[in-house]
Design an enzyme around this catalytic site. Structure first.
Site, mmCIF file in Angstrom:
data_model
loop_
_atom_site.group_PDB
_atom_site.id
_atom_site.type_symbol
_atom_site.label_atom_id
_atom_site.label_comp_id
_atom_site.label_asym_id
_atom_site.label_seq_id
_atom_site.Cartn_x
_atom_site.Cartn_y
_atom_site.Cartn_z
ATOM 1 C CB SER A 1 -0.961 0.001 1.188
ATOM 2 O OG SER A 1 -0.254 -0.021 2.411
ATOM 3 C CD GLU A 2 0.971 4.899 1.019
ATOM 4 O OE1 GLU A 2 1.861 5.376 0.278
ATOM 5 O OE2 GLU A 2 -0.213 5.260 1.000
ATOM 6 C CB THR A 3 7.311 1.972 -1.275
ATOM 7 O OG1 THR A 3 6.810 0.658 -1.557
ATOM 8 C CG2 THR A 3 8.818 1.907 -1.155
#
Length: 273
Positions: A45-47
């Protein structure tokens, strides 16, 4: 270049919300296209990408967050994951300050291994339920609020915890209802169960069907539930298949978010910018 996968808002592996973390040594960020391609490859979902800033400024690190398809203005779990990596690897000690698209954000480590994030409190604007929101969710809302522009979510209160847990929403229809996503919430069924409210977050508009634990959404959930429960300090449980815990403390225009994080993968990125 080292790349790590960190489960945030949990004290055990394979729970909470996984985030990719890359600590960059260069004084500037690489090309945006490269950052986005890495985030798409990581496919979480996020990096988060962070690089050190010169001493003497308002912040010690610059920080950005990318979903697999776009950059976002604010992310809690990837910030917690980044702070965890900085402390666990010895790259930083003491309180951290990150320069971001949402201003300077703080992170403080505690002796029990938890970390506290200092984020801006979200505005809450009561609105009429948009046409189709009940059909898209499969449950009728009790109340609906829009959050601040930096978050861009629709916050939907549902009847009870069981309704939140059983949702199987129409993600295609949800994608049209807000700029970022739809967060559903309800009071805990058992006030003695260790948490005060539950939530789930659906973000198909930014390439995330369901986010297990959304720290930034708790900057809206904290004032929402603090107003109803009459306490500044609360505990939220978020998630469907994976769950995590966020302790919130409402401090006026700032909200403190506390949780643990665990590194589960530590590897090497072979494609340099």
């Amino acid at each position: 270049m080292r790349i790590r996968i960190v489960d945030a808002f949990t004290d055990r592996p394979f729970a909470g919300n996984p985030a990719g973390v890359l600590l960059l040594d260069a004084p500037d960020f690489p090309d945006d296209g490269w950052l986005q391609r890495v985030a798409a490859e990581v496919n979480l979902s996020e990096t988060a990408f962070a690089h050190p800033l010169p001493a003497g400024g308002d912040a010690g690190w610059a920080l950005r967050w990318f979903t697999p398809v776009t950059e976002v203005d604010l992310c809690g779990h990837a910030t917690l994951a980044t702070a965890h990596v900085l402390h666990s690897t010895g790259r930083a000690t003491g309180p951290l300050r990150f320069a971001t698209r949402s201003g300077v954000l703080g992170a403080t480590a505690h002796e029990d291994g938890s970390l506290t994030l200092d984020f801006p409190t979200s505005a809450l604007i009561p609105v009429e339920a948009p046409d189709g929101v009940g059909a898209a969710l499969g449950a009728e809302p009790l109340s609906v609020h829009r959050t601040s522009e930096r978050i861009g979510d629709l916050l939907v209160e549902l009847a009870d915890e069981e309704t939140v847990r059983r949702l199987t929403p129409d993600l295609g229809r949800l994608a049209a209802l807000s700029r970022r996503g739809v967060v559903v919430t309800a009071a805990a069924a058992d006030p003695a169960g260790g948490y005060d409210f539950v939530s789930r977050g659906f973000f198909p508009a930014v390439g995330i069907d369901e986010d297990p634990v959304t720290g930034s959404a708790h900057t809206a959930l904290a004032p929402f539930w603090s107003a109803r429960l009459g306490r500044a300090e609360l505990t939220g449980l978020q998630g469907g298949a994976r769950t995590g815990v966020v302790r919130t403390s409402l401090r006026g225009d700032r909200t403190l978010l506390t949780g643990h994080a665990v590194t589960v993968i530590d590897g090497e990125l072979l494609s340099a910018p």
